[in-house]
Design an enzyme around this catalytic site. Structure first.
Site, mmCIF file in Angstrom:
data_model
loop_
_atom_site.group_PDB
_atom_site.id
_atom_site.type_symbol
_atom_site.label_atom_id
_atom_site.label_comp_id
_atom_site.label_asym_id
_atom_site.label_seq_id
_atom_site.Cartn_x
_atom_site.Cartn_y
_atom_site.Cartn_z
ATOM 1 N N GLY A 49 111.044 -45.610 -16.197
ATOM 2 C CA GLY A 49 112.511 -46.063 -15.647
ATOM 3 C C GLY A 49 112.808 -45.119 -14.553
ATOM 4 O O GLY A 49 111.953 -44.067 -14.271
ATOM 5 N N GLN A 90 117.448 -40.133 -8.572
ATOM 6 C CA GLN A 90 116.348 -39.253 -8.401
ATOM 7 C C GLN A 90 115.675 -39.311 -7.247
ATOM 8 O O GLN A 90 114.747 -38.615 -6.810
ATOM 9 C CB GLN A 90 115.567 -39.815 -9.531
ATOM 10 C CG GLN A 90 115.923 -39.363 -11.241
ATOM 11 C CD GLN A 90 115.292 -40.052 -12.049
ATOM 12 O OE1 GLN A 90 115.235 -41.343 -12.533
ATOM 13 N NE2 GLN A 90 114.481 -39.401 -12.640
ATOM 14 N N CYS A 103 111.168 -36.649 -18.474
ATOM 15 C CA CYS A 103 111.944 -37.301 -16.987
ATOM 16 C C CYS A 103 111.109 -36.972 -16.122
ATOM 17 O O CYS A 103 110.622 -35.707 -15.599
ATOM 18 C CB CYS A 103 113.190 -36.212 -17.169
ATOM 19 S SG CYS A 103 114.364 -36.983 -15.423
ATOM 20 N N LEU A 104 110.865 -37.762 -14.860
ATOM 21 C CA LEU A 104 110.068 -37.574 -13.746
ATOM 22 C C LEU A 104 110.791 -36.384 -12.916
ATOM 23 O O LEU A 104 110.218 -36.148 -11.958
ATOM 24 C CB LEU A 104 110.251 -39.064 -13.142
ATOM 25 C CG LEU A 104 109.525 -40.092 -13.819
ATOM 26 C CD1 LEU A 104 109.489 -41.292 -13.034
ATOM 27 C CD2 LEU A 104 107.974 -39.866 -14.303
ATOM 28 N N HIS A 164 119.425 -43.001 -20.505
ATOM 29 C CA HIS A 164 118.805 -41.841 -19.775
ATOM 30 C C HIS A 164 119.003 -42.237 -18.224
ATOM 31 O O HIS A 164 119.642 -41.228 -17.551
ATOM 32 C CB HIS A 164 117.307 -41.873 -20.090
ATOM 33 C CG HIS A 164 116.630 -40.927 -19.293
ATOM 34 N ND1 HIS A 164 116.269 -39.512 -19.992
ATOM 35 C CD2 HIS A 164 116.369 -40.607 -17.956
ATOM 36 C CE1 HIS A 164 115.474 -38.989 -19.031
ATOM 37 N NE2 HIS A 164 115.558 -39.602 -17.887
ATOM 38 N N HIS A 168 121.624 -40.571 -15.381
ATOM 39 C CA HIS A 168 121.315 -40.058 -14.191
ATOM 40 C C HIS A 168 122.428 -40.518 -12.869
ATOM 41 O O HIS A 168 122.881 -39.822 -12.124
ATOM 42 C CB HIS A 168 119.967 -40.716 -13.577
ATOM 43 C CG HIS A 168 118.903 -39.942 -14.126
ATOM 44 N ND1 HIS A 168 118.760 -38.505 -13.705
ATOM 45 C CD2 HIS A 168 117.775 -40.081 -14.749
ATOM 46 C CE1 HIS A 168 117.575 -38.122 -14.044
ATOM 47 N NE2 HIS A 168 116.811 -38.988 -14.946
#
Ligand code: K2U
Ligand code: ZN
Length: 167
Positions: free
Chosen positions: A46, A51, A91-92, A133, A137
């Site tokens: 995702g 982000q 999480c990236l 999630h 964000h």
């Protein structure tokens, strides 16, 4: 298409509340394509526009085993949620950090598709976790904020140490 740089926690821009998309136009479709390319390359299941420092309510998800079932959700809203589940999350934007987070087991999400059409999706399990999630964000929330203050402090110190080493 382009790969987009991913913001790293605790960058303050990750705390920005994203703005609703007024019109699903070519610029939004290009953003979604670039986000999907960035997600697959990371790799992740995702990615939220927040982000990549674009503060519009757009998320992409592909939680399939075969990595060929891309979902693009514009202005996603959770309209129903119930049950509870605990899942190991990463999480990236918080590389190398994984921990258990409790979330709703079942969600129904209303959103706009890439043609601007109104859709709903119902999900359980990992897809439900990913939807929550990513929508977090868009609200300026990173998954570590669901953890204890002590864990958050330890994560900040670990990431700050990593940043000093790699600087
Ligand atoms: O938002 C992101 O950083 C993408 C996450 C999404 C995600 C996190 C936790 C649980 C489900 C989805 C990344 O894909 S993190 C990599 C990952 C992949 C599978 C399961 C857990 C974490
Ligand atoms: Zn994340």
């Amino acid at each position: 298409m382009s790969l987009l740089p991913i913001l790293r926690f605790p960058d303050a821009r990750l705390r920005t509340v994203a703005t609703p998309v007024r019109e699903v136009d070519e610029s939004i479709r290009r953003l979604a394509r670039d986000m999907a390319e960035t997600m697959y390359e990371a790799p992740g299941i995702g990615l939220a526009a927040t982000q990549v420092d674009v503060h519009k309510r757009v998320i992409v998800i592909d939680a399939s085993e075969t990595r060929d079932q891309l979902l693009t959700l514009i202005n996603p809203e959770i309209i129903e949620q119930d049950g509870r589940q605990t899942c190991e999350e990463g999480c990236l934007s918080v590389p190398g950090i994984y921990d258990k987070v409790e979330r709703a087991e079942h969600v129904i999400v209303r959103y706009l598709d890439l043609d601007g059409g109104e859709q709903t999706i119902e999900a359980v399990g990992l897809l439900a976790v990913c939807l929550q999630h990513e929508i977090d964000h868009l609200q300026g929330r990173v998954f570590v904020e669901h953890l204890s203050q002590l864990k958050q402090l330890r994560i900040r110190n670990k990431l700050a140490k990593q940043a000093r080493i790699t600087a």
